[in-house]
Design an enzyme around this catalytic site. Structure first.
Site, PDB file in Angstrom:
ATOM      1  N   CYS A  32      -5.419  13.232  11.476  1.00 61.41           N
ATOM      2  CA  CYS A  32      -6.069  11.957  11.205  1.00 61.41           C
ATOM      3  C   CYS A  32      -6.133  11.183  12.497  1.00 61.41           C
ATOM      4  O   CYS A  32      -5.751  11.675  13.557  1.00 61.41           O
ATOM      5  CB  CYS A  32      -5.328  11.178  10.141  1.00 61.41           C
ATOM      6  SG  CYS A  32      -3.871  10.403  10.787  1.00 61.41           S
ATOM      7  N   ARG A  40      -0.407  15.140  12.645  1.00 58.19           N
ATOM      8  CA  ARG A  40       0.290  14.924  11.369  1.00 58.19           C
ATOM      9  C   ARG A  40       0.523  16.201  10.550  1.00 58.19           C
ATOM     10  O   ARG A  40      -0.042  16.389   9.465  1.00 58.19           O
ATOM     11  CB  ARG A  40      -0.437  13.856  10.547  1.00 58.19           C
ATOM     12  CG  ARG A  40      -0.463  12.539  11.293  1.00 58.19           C
ATOM     13  CD  ARG A  40      -1.073  11.430  10.512  1.00 58.19           C
ATOM     14  NE  ARG A  40      -0.141  10.800   9.593  1.00 58.19           N
ATOM     15  CZ  ARG A  40      -0.451   9.737   8.871  1.00 58.19           C
ATOM     16  NH1 ARG A  40      -1.638   9.199   8.971  1.00 58.19           N
ATOM     17  NH2 ARG A  40       0.425   9.206   8.050  1.00 58.19           N
ATOM     18  N   ARG A  59      -9.078  -0.041   3.586  1.00 55.31           N
ATOM     19  CA  ARG A  59      -8.103   0.947   3.098  1.00 55.31           C
ATOM     20  C   ARG A  59      -6.784   0.284   2.715  1.00 55.31           C
ATOM     21  O   ARG A  59      -6.101   0.777   1.824  1.00 55.31           O
ATOM     22  CB  ARG A  59      -7.794   1.970   4.207  1.00 55.31           C
ATOM     23  CG  ARG A  59      -8.807   3.050   4.383  1.00 55.31           C
ATOM     24  CD  ARG A  59      -8.240   4.098   5.324  1.00 55.31           C
ATOM     25  NE  ARG A  59      -6.870   4.384   4.936  1.00 55.31           N
ATOM     26  CZ  ARG A  59      -5.863   4.612   5.773  1.00 55.31           C
ATOM     27  NH1 ARG A  59      -6.061   4.605   7.060  1.00 55.31           N
ATOM     28  NH2 ARG A  59      -4.655   4.875   5.321  1.00 55.31           N
ATOM     29  N   ASP A  73       3.879   0.649  11.971  1.00 58.18           N
ATOM     30  CA  ASP A  73       2.687  -0.001  11.402  1.00 58.18           C
ATOM     31  C   ASP A  73       2.526  -1.440  11.893  1.00 58.18           C
ATOM     32  O   ASP A  73       1.439  -2.018  11.771  1.00 58.18           O
ATOM     33  CB  ASP A  73       2.759   0.000   9.862  1.00 58.18           C
ATOM     34  CG  ASP A  73       2.759   1.410   9.305  1.00 58.18           C
ATOM     35  OD1 ASP A  73       2.363   2.336  10.030  1.00 58.18           O
ATOM     36  OD2 ASP A  73       3.158   1.582   8.139  1.00 58.18           O
ATOM     37  N   LYS A  96       0.838  -1.218   0.000  1.00 53.26           N
ATOM     38  CA  LYS A  96       0.000   0.000   0.000  1.00 53.26           C
ATOM     39  C   LYS A  96       0.865   1.258   0.000  1.00 53.26           C
ATOM     40  O   LYS A  96       0.632   2.186  -0.760  1.00 53.26           O
ATOM     41  CB  LYS A  96      -0.905   0.004   1.244  1.00 53.26           C
ATOM     42  CG  LYS A  96      -1.576   1.349   1.500  1.00 53.26           C
ATOM     43  CD  LYS A  96      -2.469   1.339   2.722  1.00 53.26           C
ATOM     44  CE  LYS A  96      -1.781   1.688   4.006  1.00 53.26           C
ATOM     45  NZ  LYS A  96      -1.475   3.126   4.184  1.00 53.26           N
ATOM     46  N   ASN A  97       1.873   1.262   0.862  1.00 53.37           N
ATOM     47  CA  ASN A  97       2.634   2.501   1.009  1.00 53.37           C
ATOM     48  C   ASN A  97       3.644   2.730  -0.107  1.00 53.37           C
ATOM     49  O   ASN A  97       4.278   3.768  -0.170  1.00 53.37           O
ATOM     50  CB  ASN A  97       3.297   2.558   2.397  1.00 53.37           C
ATOM     51  CG  ASN A  97       2.243   2.740   3.480  1.00 53.37           C
ATOM     52  OD1 ASN A  97       1.090   3.056   3.177  1.00 53.37           O
ATOM     53  ND2 ASN A  97       2.619   2.531   4.729  1.00 53.37           N
TER      54      ASN A  97
HETATM   55  N1  EPU Z   1       5.830  14.725  10.700  1.00 50.82           N
HETATM   56  C1  EPU Z   1       5.937  16.053  11.024  1.00 50.82           C
HETATM   57  N2  EPU Z   1       6.037  16.963  10.001  1.00 50.82           N
HETATM   58  C2  EPU Z   1       6.059  16.598   8.690  1.00 50.82           C
HETATM   59  C3  EPU Z   1       5.937  15.222   8.374  1.00 50.82           C
HETATM   60  C4  EPU Z   1       5.823  14.302   9.397  1.00 50.82           C
HETATM   61  O1  EPU Z   1       5.937  16.430  12.193  1.00 50.82           O
HETATM   62  O2  EPU Z   1       6.160  17.477   7.819  1.00 50.82           O
HETATM   63  C5  EPU Z   1       5.707  13.726  11.787  1.00 50.82           C
HETATM   64  C6  EPU Z   1       4.362  12.999  11.730  1.00 50.82           C
HETATM   65  O3  EPU Z   1       3.351  13.729  12.372  1.00 50.82           O
HETATM   66  C7  EPU Z   1       4.673  11.686  12.433  1.00 50.82           C
HETATM   67  C8  EPU Z   1       6.133  11.434  12.033  1.00 50.82           C
HETATM   68  O4  EPU Z   1       6.651  12.691  11.592  1.00 50.82           O
HETATM   69  O5  EPU Z   1       4.597  11.849  13.807  1.00 50.82           O
HETATM   70  C9  EPU Z   1       6.308  10.395  10.928  1.00 50.82           C
HETATM   71  O6  EPU Z   1       5.564  10.787   9.792  1.00 50.82           O
HETATM   72  P1  EPU Z   1       5.965  10.361   8.314  1.00 50.82           P
HETATM   73  O7  EPU Z   1       5.924  11.572   7.465  1.00 50.82           O
HETATM   74  O8  EPU Z   1       7.208   9.544   8.339  1.00 50.82           O
HETATM   75  O9  EPU Z   1       4.758   9.406   7.959  1.00 50.82           O
HETATM   76  P2  EPU Z   1       3.739   9.519   6.755  1.00 50.82           P
HETATM   77  O10 EPU Z   1       4.461   9.746   5.491  1.00 50.82           O
HETATM   78  O11 EPU Z   1       2.640  10.434   7.110  1.00 50.82           O
HETATM   79  C10 EPU Z   1       3.924   6.971   6.184  1.00 50.82           C
HETATM   80  C11 EPU Z   1       2.977   5.819   6.004  1.00 50.82           C
HETATM   81  C12 EPU Z   1       2.404   5.416   7.362  1.00 50.82           C
HETATM   82  C13 EPU Z   1       3.570   5.024   8.266  1.00 50.82           C
HETATM   83  C14 EPU Z   1       4.561   6.183   8.375  1.00 50.82           C
HETATM   84  C15 EPU Z   1       5.796   5.855   9.184  1.00 50.82           C
HETATM   85  C16 EPU Z   1       2.094   6.105   3.792  1.00 50.82           C
HETATM   86  C17 EPU Z   1       0.928   6.405   2.933  1.00 50.82           C
HETATM   87  N3  EPU Z   1       1.901   6.193   5.103  1.00 50.82           N
HETATM   88  O12 EPU Z   1       3.159   8.034   6.739  1.00 50.82           O
HETATM   89  O13 EPU Z   1       1.595   4.279   7.121  1.00 50.82           O
HETATM   90  O14 EPU Z   1       3.076   4.703   9.540  1.00 50.82           O
HETATM   91  O15 EPU Z   1       4.991   6.576   7.053  1.00 50.82           O
HETATM   92  O16 EPU Z   1       6.423   4.738   8.686  1.00 50.82           O
HETATM   93  O17 EPU Z   1       3.158   5.760   3.315  1.00 50.82           O
HETATM   94  C18 EPU Z   1      -0.128   2.736   7.602  1.00 50.82           C
HETATM   95  O18 EPU Z   1       0.203   2.131   6.571  1.00 50.82           O
HETATM   96  O19 EPU Z   1      -0.948   2.269   8.419  1.00 50.82           O
HETATM   97  C19 EPU Z   1       0.454   4.060   7.855  1.00 50.82           C
HETATM   98  C20 EPU Z   1      -0.058   4.909   8.736  1.00 50.82           C
END
Ligand code: EPU
Length: 418
Positions: free
Chosen positions: A116, A121, A399, A307, A22-23
């Site tokens: 979310c 986030r 999802r 995850d 998915k990711n």
């Molecule tokens: N964060 C910030 N500022 C930013 C971006 C992130 O503070 O500009 C914080 C977030 O709030 C969070 C942490 O950094 O506390 C990690 O966020 P990250 O950006 O790494 O995660 P993401 O890109 O929003 C993806 C996956 C998630 C997975 C995380 C961590 C996708 C679509 N989603 O989310 O997947 O948990 O990386 O590995 O790729 C899931 O599959 O269930 C899922 C939530």
């Protein structure tokens, strides 16, 4: 409202083919916009997050054809640079279209994705990096208006935290920037490397240099490509957890064992035998009762994935011993705990820490899924519980998990959707 009905405590035995990631597929579909041509993508999971992503692509002008697990996207004629609020808010990862639209058409108007179920986030790192590349970003009234007349300029960016989404957005945005972009402290998740490999197959020039650094030489144009998505490592861990609570014996096909390198030892310490000697498959055989007496800290890759926290916690509920989970990535990722308690688990949460005392038995009850991986945890716990567990909130499962109940039913679970 549909529910999953699980009659638990049945042994799982057989084979499961692990779906595509998915990711990986979500950012790769967004990146296909930049190819401006036909992309054929195999191993695409049939999940609702993919459906939303394809709707966004169609809204922007792409032609989409999705059959079995192959999706064909043609983005020769992009006619819009905006994504309606309704589509943006359906899926947090739609923020990835920001970098894609900038790269593909030079401007973007999107609403802010908002918080979310996992916490607030923010997207500050995405915006800061894009501004460093020269993007003009106006924020206001819940929306972002971005433009870069004349194109983005390559530069050096160091992320303050290895955010997966920020890394992806910056990679996609800079593939066509003038000159060289160097991004340091990138996220190293396998899904990032999948995105890099996809973009390189479309003609981008992205190179991994040293620990956590990417060097991107901007190119004028990308082209279409045929690409196969990596397997979903979290789906694999979910089925491993299901095996562990059912004295199971599962052969998981289409698994890259290196992608779950931090998780396999956890199952081995719990008493499971994990065989990884055949190519792209993994066999897990569980003991009569797992033993779990350890600390799990979620970390960016290659650490223990956030995850996997929920499904592995569900497994630890039914193991001998006491385990301590520390959730370091998201602020609000224990929503499954209250529901696991309803099944008879013994868990205490204090801030980022959850302490699980294994119990002898869980008992079926009515529970509600609040997020995707929490939903997976409830399925795992329901499979290990005595009696009938009814799970609602199935939109969360849909999802990210393809054919979850069919896959489990075929290996001996009593599980049906009503
Ligand atoms: N964060 C910030 N500022 C930013 C971006 C992130 O503070 O500009 C914080 C977030 O709030 C969070 C942490 O950094 O506390 C990690 O966020 P990250 O950006 O790494 O995660 P993401 O890109 O929003 C993806 C996956 C998630 C997975 C995380 C961590 C996708 C679509 N989603 O989310 O997947 O948990 O990386 O590995 O790729 C899931 O599959 O269930 C899922 C939530």
């Amino acid at each position: 409202m549909s529910k999953l009905i699980i009659e638990g405590a049945r042994r799982l035995k057989g084979e499961i083919n692990i779906q595509g990631s998915k990711n990986s597929i979500l950012p790769i579909l967004a990146a296909s916009l930049v190819a401006g041509d036909e992309c054929v993508i195999h191993n695409c999971p049939r999940i609702s997050d993919v459906d939303i992503t394809l709707k966004i692509l169609e809204h922007l002008g792409s032609k989409v054809n999705f059959e079995k697990n192959t999706v064909i996207v043609n983005s020769e004629n992009i006619i819009k640079n905006n994504i309606p609020n309704l589509l943006m808010r359906k899926m947090r990862s739609s923020i990835i279209f920001l970098g894609a639209l900038i790269s593909a058409v030079g401007s973007a108007e999107i609403s802010l994705p908002g918080g979310c179920e996992l916490g607030p986030r923010p997207i500050d790192m995405h915006i800061e990096g894009l501004r460093q590349l020269g993007l003009r970003v106006d924020e206001g009234y819940g929306a972002l208006r971005c433009s870069n007349e004349g194109g983005l300029e390559g530069c050096n960016i160091t992320l303050s935290f290895p955010s997966v989404g920020a890394t992806e957005n910056l990679i996609i945005a800079s593939v066509k920037a003038h000159g060289t972009t160097v991004i340091s402290n990138i996220a190293k998740e396998p899904e990032i490397m999948d995105l890099v490999a996809f973009l390189n197959s479309c003609g981008a020039k992205i190179e991994c240099r040293g620990e956590g650094t990417l060097v991107i030489e901007g190119v004028q144009k990308l082209h279409g490509a045929e690409y196969t998505i990596i397997p979903d490592r979290i789906a694999a861990v979910t089925y491993m957890s299901a095996a562990a609570v059912t004295v199971g014996d599962l052969l998981l096909k289409n698994v890259i064992k290196e992608h779950i390198g931090a998780v396999i030892p956890v199952f081995e310490e719990a008493g499971c035998t994990v065989q990884t000697n055949s190519k792209n498959s993994l066999r897990i055989t569980a003991p009569t009762r797992p033993y779990f007496n350890r600390m799990i800290r979620t970390m960016p890759y290659p650490g223990f994935p956030t995850d996997a926290q929920a499904p592995v916690m569900a497994m630890s509920c039914l193991a001998d011993g006491t385990s301590v989970f520390v959730e370091n990535i998201f602020t609000n990722r224990y929503k499954h705990v209250g529901e696991l308690l309803r099944l008879g688990a013994d868990i205490k949460v204090e801030g980022r820490v959850a302490i699980v005392e294994g119990v002898k038995r869980l008992f079926g009850a009515e529970v509600t899924a609040m997020d995707l991986r929490g939903a997976a945890a409830l399925v795992v716990a329901g499979l290990g519980a005595e009696g009938i567990t009814k799970i609602s909130g199935l939109s969360h499962i849909d999802r990210g998990y393809e054919n979850l109940e069919n896959n489990l039913g075929l290996v001996g679970a009593s599980i049906k959707r009503v």
